[in-house]
Design a protein around this motif. Structure first.
Motif, PDB file in Angstrom:
ATOM      1  N   ILE A 228      -4.457  27.513  -2.871  1.00 55.75           N
ATOM      2  CA  ILE A 228      -3.048  26.881  -2.270  1.00 55.75           C
ATOM      3  C   ILE A 228      -2.600  26.710  -3.818  1.00 55.75           C
ATOM      4  CG2 ILE A 228      -2.425  24.161  -1.878  1.00 55.75           C
ATOM      5  CD1 ILE A 228      -3.310  26.564   0.386  1.00 55.75           C
ATOM      6  N   ASP A 229      -2.911  26.181  -5.034  1.00 55.38           N
ATOM      7  CA  ASP A 229      -2.611  26.524  -6.675  1.00 55.38           C
ATOM      8  C   ASP A 229      -1.491  27.441  -6.684  1.00 55.38           C
ATOM      9  OD1 ASP A 229      -3.209  24.203  -6.788  1.00 55.38           O
ATOM     10  OD2 ASP A 229      -4.070  23.822  -8.206  1.00 55.38           O
ATOM     11  N   ALA A 230      -2.219  28.112  -6.233  1.00 60.63           N
ATOM     12  CA  ALA A 230      -1.447  30.042  -6.679  1.00 60.63           C
ATOM     13  C   ALA A 230      -0.040  30.370  -6.132  1.00 60.63           C
ATOM     14  CB  ALA A 230      -2.770  30.908  -6.544  1.00 60.63           C
ATOM     15  N   ALA A 231      -0.533  29.410  -4.097  1.00 64.20           N
ATOM     16  CA  ALA A 231       0.455  30.162  -3.393  1.00 64.20           C
ATOM     17  C   ALA A 231       1.689  29.457  -3.805  1.00 64.20           C
ATOM     18  CB  ALA A 231       0.016  30.001  -2.229  1.00 64.20           C
ATOM     19  N   ARG A 232       1.237  28.289  -3.863  1.00 65.16           N
ATOM     20  CA  ARG A 232       2.490  27.339  -4.710  1.00 65.16           C
ATOM     21  C   ARG A 232       3.622  27.846  -5.438  1.00 65.16           C
ATOM     22  NH1 ARG A 232      -0.538  21.485  -3.858  1.00 65.16           N
ATOM     23  NH2 ARG A 232      -0.583  21.478  -1.311  1.00 65.16           N
ATOM     24  N   ALA A 233       2.607  28.152  -6.540  1.00 68.37           N
ATOM     25  CA  ALA A 233       3.289  28.239  -7.596  1.00 68.37           C
ATOM     26  C   ALA A 233       3.979  30.429  -7.218  1.00 68.37           C
ATOM     27  CB  ALA A 233       2.247  29.362  -8.817  1.00 68.37           C
ATOM     28  N   GLU A 234       3.343  30.814  -6.517  1.00 65.04           N
ATOM     29  CA  GLU A 234       4.439  32.040  -6.130  1.00 65.04           C
ATOM     30  C   GLU A 234       5.765  31.892  -4.958  1.00 65.04           C
ATOM     31  OE1 GLU A 234       2.938  36.248  -4.767  1.00 65.04           O
ATOM     32  OE2 GLU A 234       3.032  34.988  -3.227  1.00 65.04           O
ATOM     33  N   ALA A 235       5.723  30.516  -4.008  1.00 66.03           N
ATOM     34  CA  ALA A 235       6.482  30.095  -3.732  1.00 66.03           C
ATOM     35  C   ALA A 235       7.801  29.823  -4.904  1.00 66.03           C
ATOM     36  CB  ALA A 235       6.195  29.198  -2.660  1.00 66.03           C
ATOM     37  N   ALA A 236       6.900  28.696  -5.428  1.00 64.96           N
ATOM     38  CA  ALA A 236       8.479  28.642  -7.075  1.00 64.96           C
ATOM     39  C   ALA A 236       9.011  29.487  -7.106  1.00 64.96           C
ATOM     40  CB  ALA A 236       7.394  26.747  -8.026  1.00 64.96           C
ATOM     41  N   GLU A 237       7.757  30.433  -7.798  1.00 63.95           N
ATOM     42  CA  GLU A 237       8.444  31.268  -8.902  1.00 63.95           C
ATOM     43  C   GLU A 237       9.631  32.706  -7.629  1.00 63.95           C
ATOM     44  OE1 GLU A 237       6.517  35.865 -10.296  1.00 63.95           O
ATOM     45  OE2 GLU A 237       5.276  34.759 -10.062  1.00 63.95           O
ATOM     46  N   TRP A 238       9.512  32.596  -6.440  1.00 58.47           N
ATOM     47  CA  TRP A 238      10.244  33.219  -5.901  1.00 58.47           C
ATOM     48  C   TRP A 238      11.374  32.247  -5.727  1.00 58.47           C
ATOM     49  CZ3 TRP A 238       7.382  36.291  -1.926  1.00 58.47           C
ATOM     50  CH2 TRP A 238       6.453  37.533  -2.672  1.00 58.47           C
ATOM     51  N   GLY A 239      11.738  31.456  -5.300  1.00 60.32           N
ATOM     52  CA  GLY A 239      12.196  30.107  -5.245  1.00 60.32           C
ATOM     53  C   GLY A 239      12.725  29.798  -3.636  1.00 60.32           C
ATOM     54  N   LEU A 240      11.854  29.918  -3.385  1.00 65.18           N
ATOM     55  CA  LEU A 240      11.548  30.079  -1.943  1.00 65.18           C
ATOM     56  C   LEU A 240      11.307  28.608  -1.128  1.00 65.18           C
ATOM     57  CD1 LEU A 240       8.139  32.503  -0.804  1.00 65.18           C
ATOM     58  CD2 LEU A 240      10.808  32.676  -0.397  1.00 65.18           C
ATOM     59  N   GLU A 241      12.196  27.700  -0.326  1.00 64.10           N
ATOM     60  CA  GLU A 241      12.253  26.275  -0.315  1.00 64.10           C
ATOM     61  C   GLU A 241      11.762  26.665   0.839  1.00 64.10           C
ATOM     62  OE1 GLU A 241      16.233  25.200  -0.045  1.00 64.10           O
ATOM     63  OE2 GLU A 241      16.767  25.060  -2.668  1.00 64.10           O
ATOM     64  N   ASN A 242      11.561  27.596   1.835  1.00 65.24           N
ATOM     65  CA  ASN A 242      10.618  27.316   3.465  1.00 65.24           C
ATOM     66  C   ASN A 242       9.698  27.858   3.298  1.00 65.24           C
ATOM     67  OD1 ASN A 242      11.707  29.858   2.888  1.00 65.24           O
ATOM     68  ND2 ASN A 242      11.949  30.499   4.654  1.00 65.24           N
ATOM     69  N   ALA A 243       8.346  27.747   2.510  1.00 59.77           N
ATOM     70  CA  ALA A 243       7.465  27.558   2.363  1.00 59.77           C
ATOM     71  C   ALA A 243       6.728  26.707   2.465  1.00 59.77           C
ATOM     72  CB  ALA A 243       7.231  29.032   1.158  1.00 59.77           C
ATOM     73  N   SER A 244       5.957  26.270   2.628  1.00 58.21           N
ATOM     74  CA  SER A 244       5.014  25.309   1.868  1.00 58.21           C
ATOM     75  C   SER A 244       3.187  25.257   1.951  1.00 58.21           C
ATOM     76  CB  SER A 244       5.584  23.671   2.598  1.00 58.21           C
ATOM     77  OG  SER A 244       5.107  23.551   4.020  1.00 58.21           O
ATOM     78  N   PHE A 245       2.812  24.667   1.592  1.00 57.83           N
ATOM     79  CA  PHE A 245       1.214  24.978   1.448  1.00 57.83           C
ATOM     80  C   PHE A 245       0.620  23.600   1.229  1.00 57.83           C
ATOM     81  CE2 PHE A 245       3.167  28.987  -0.100  1.00 57.83           C
ATOM     82  CZ  PHE A 245       2.916  30.202   0.475  1.00 57.83           C
ATOM     83  N   GLU A 246      -1.015  23.631   2.369  1.00 59.31           N
ATOM     84  CA  GLU A 246      -1.459  22.664   2.142  1.00 59.31           C
ATOM     85  C   GLU A 246      -3.198  23.199   2.280  1.00 59.31           C
ATOM     86  OE1 GLU A 246      -2.424  18.903   5.748  1.00 59.31           O
ATOM     87  OE2 GLU A 246      -0.112  19.595   5.169  1.00 59.31           O
ATOM     88  N   VAL A 247      -3.684  21.916   1.377  1.00 65.66           N
ATOM     89  CA  VAL A 247      -5.348  21.396   1.396  1.00 65.66           C
ATOM     90  C   VAL A 247      -5.644  21.297   2.491  1.00 65.66           C
ATOM     91  CG1 VAL A 247      -7.586  21.506   0.140  1.00 65.66           C
ATOM     92  CG2 VAL A 247      -5.422  22.465  -1.465  1.00 65.66           C
ATOM     93  N   ARG A 248      -6.435  22.113   3.181  1.00 69.65           N
ATOM     94  CA  ARG A 248      -7.154  21.038   4.834  1.00 69.65           C
ATOM     95  C   ARG A 248      -8.253  22.491   5.670  1.00 69.65           C
ATOM     96  NH1 ARG A 248      -3.527  18.464   8.536  1.00 69.65           N
ATOM     97  NH2 ARG A 248      -4.258  17.985  10.627  1.00 69.65           N
ATOM     98  N   ASP A 249      -8.988  21.556   6.176  1.00 69.53           N
ATOM     99  CA  ASP A 249     -10.019  22.397   6.809  1.00 69.53           C
ATOM    100  C   ASP A 249      -9.458  22.458   8.229  1.00 69.53           C
ATOM    101  OD1 ASP A 249     -12.346  22.900   8.930  1.00 69.53           O
ATOM    102  OD2 ASP A 249     -13.254  21.417   7.848  1.00 69.53           O
ATOM    103  N   VAL A 250      -9.069  23.893   8.374  1.00 71.34           N
ATOM    104  CA  VAL A 250      -8.122  24.235  10.042  1.00 71.34           C
ATOM    105  C   VAL A 250      -9.526  23.839  11.295  1.00 71.34           C
ATOM    106  CG1 VAL A 250      -6.867  25.615   8.094  1.00 71.34           C
ATOM    107  CG2 VAL A 250      -9.354  26.337   8.907  1.00 71.34           C
ATOM    108  N   THR A 251      -9.983  23.489  10.633  1.00 69.62           N
ATOM    109  CA  THR A 251     -10.487  22.733  12.207  1.00 69.62           C
ATOM    110  C   THR A 251     -10.331  21.910  12.905  1.00 69.62           C
ATOM    111  OG1 THR A 251     -12.275  21.517  11.146  1.00 69.62           O
ATOM    112  CG2 THR A 251     -13.238  23.855  11.870  1.00 69.62           C
ATOM    113  N   ASP A 252      -9.322  21.171  12.303  1.00 68.24           N
ATOM    114  CA  ASP A 252      -8.760  20.167  12.327  1.00 68.24           C
ATOM    115  C   ASP A 252      -7.113  20.626  12.047  1.00 68.24           C
ATOM    116  OD1 ASP A 252      -7.764  17.919  13.541  1.00 68.24           O
ATOM    117  OD2 ASP A 252      -9.210  15.806  12.116  1.00 68.24           O
ATOM    118  N   LEU A 253      -6.689  20.434  13.301  1.00 66.83           N
ATOM    119  CA  LEU A 253      -5.181  20.795  13.459  1.00 66.83           C
ATOM    120  C   LEU A 253      -4.128  19.497  13.272  1.00 66.83           C
ATOM    121  CD1 LEU A 253      -4.551  24.748  13.413  1.00 66.83           C
ATOM    122  CD2 LEU A 253      -4.918  23.104  11.781  1.00 66.83           C
ATOM    123  N   THR A 254      -4.715  18.217  13.695  1.00 66.12           N
ATOM    124  CA  THR A 254      -4.055  17.161  13.905  1.00 66.12           C
ATOM    125  C   THR A 254      -3.197  16.924  13.707  1.00 66.12           C
ATOM    126  OG1 THR A 254      -6.362  16.273  14.829  1.00 66.12           O
ATOM    127  CG2 THR A 254      -4.722  14.593  14.843  1.00 66.12           C
TER     128      THR A 254
END
Length: 373
Positions: A228-254
């Motif tokens: 997730i840290d790498a994903a956020r870093a790339e989004a910031a490098e590309w100047g993307l304001e419409n992409a976000s990332f979250e550390v999450r166990d996807v067995t629960d998307l509540t």
């Protein structure tokens, strides 16, 4: 190092018990030869991985026929190591060697498969799985004997390697070929929808989509902090304001709300509880939402996979990574080769009954499932 060739088995065991019938000598010899071929090919795969990681294939494509000294100098590497590597590549018939001048070159047809310029056709990158998986052999053997599995943390460079492989294929095909598998999806993304990526890893695929479709909102979920840290870093490098990332166990998307598109690329079979994850996907699709899942192209029936030339690789990756990381989390251990039949049943079980299985030209590894309620 010394080796021996197999000798004929005795007709009976030393204690007098009846032994298995002796195989014909020619069959033993043929199979022994095959095993030496396996050893040579596995060794070559390791050397190809080194050639990829050191940039030697790329260096060779940029040079005329050159000596080991010239190649090492151009690559910024130590000549003695480069010379031995060139020897391995020469006897493997990958690099050509001019005996009189002691110069080496990489044929154009080989460069088209091994150099980074080949993009998604570069097969040298996938050879990195051989040294990566060998790191956990002892731990996997322990799991054979004691049960359980090997944790994600045991795999150095795993997210880096998966990102490299998926990036190459998705750079070439995600926007132009994979998204259009669902008619009208490109238009919807252009107009603006909510998108989630399950098991996003380093997030390159999601960032590609966010860059291509600035009117849509994208979020990626993965339970690995480093990814997730790498994903956020790339989004910031590309100047993307419409992409976000979250550390999450996807067995629960509540609490995440509904999504118009949920994607999962080579991720579902790794999950500890894949049925639960698919249930969460179905529960969080908007009424006209689409689930786009890319996963290994294979059959759930072992006998069908005999026809797939690379199926030994698929079962090895499953044993050494995909299955064991799931079992290490007390999971289902679905494995890499869960196959199309089981995938369709599991999608139907969570209410995703409108499913098409598609292929993308040039992608011989993956199938793409386009699913709706």
């Amino acid at each position: 190092m010394t080796t021996t060739t197999p000798s004929a088995a005795p007709a009976s065991a030393p204690d007098g018990r009846h032994a298995s019938p002796q195989a014909p000598p020619e069959e033993i010899e043929a199979f022994a030869g095959r095993m030496f071929d396996v050893l040579s090919q596995a060794s070559t795969a390791l050397m190809i991985s080194i050639g990829h990681r050191t940039g030697l294939f790329d260096t060779l494509t940029s040079l005329p026929p050159s000596t080991s000294t010239q190649i090492a100098e151009a690559a910024g590497l130590q000549e003695r190591y480069v010379r031995e590597w060139l020897g391995a590549m020469t006897v493997a018939r990958i690099v050509t060697h001019e005996h009189g001048t002691d110069r080496f070159s990489l044929p154009d047809a080989h460069a088209a498969v091994l150099a980074r310029a080949a993009g998604p056709d570069n097969l040298s990158a996938i050879m990195q799985f051989i040294p990566l998986l060998s790191q956990v052999e002892d731990a996997v053997i322990h799991s054979f004997r004691q049960g359980g599995g090997v944790p994600y943390s045991a795999y150095t460079r795993f997210h880096e390697l998966m990102s490299e492989l998926s990036s190459a294929s998705h750079d070439a095909a995600l926007v132009e070929a994979i998204v259009p598998l669902e008619p009208g999806l490109t238009r919807r993304l252009t107009d603006g929808i909510r998108v989630a990526d399950i098991g996003c890893g380093r997030g390159h695929s999601l960032n590609l989509l966010a860059s291509a479709f600035p009117g849509s909102a994208f979020i990626g979920y993965d339970f690995a902090d480093e990814a997730i840290d790498a994903a956020r870093a790339e989004a910031a490098e590309w100047g993307l304001e419409n992409a976000s990332f979250e550390v999450r166990d996807v067995t629960d998307l509540t609490g995440t709300g509904a999504f118009d598109l949920i994607t999962a690329f080579d991720a579902i079979h790794d999950q500890a509880h894949p049925a639960t994850v698919l249930g969460q996907v179905a529960a969080h699709l908007a009424p006209d939402g689409i689930f786009l899942m890319g996963d290994m192209r294979a059959s759930s029936n072992l006998e069908d996979n005999l026809a797939i030339p690379w199926s030994p690789f698929l079962y090895t990756v499953s044993t050494m990574h995909c299955m064991t990381v799931s079992l290490g989390l007390d999971g289902a251990g679905l494995g890499t080769v869960w196959g199309e039949q089981l995938a369709l049943r599991m999608l139907a079980d969570v209410g995703l009954t409108d499913v098409r299985v598609e292929q993308v030209e040039g992608d011989f590894i993956n199938s793409y499932y386009v699913a709706r309620r």
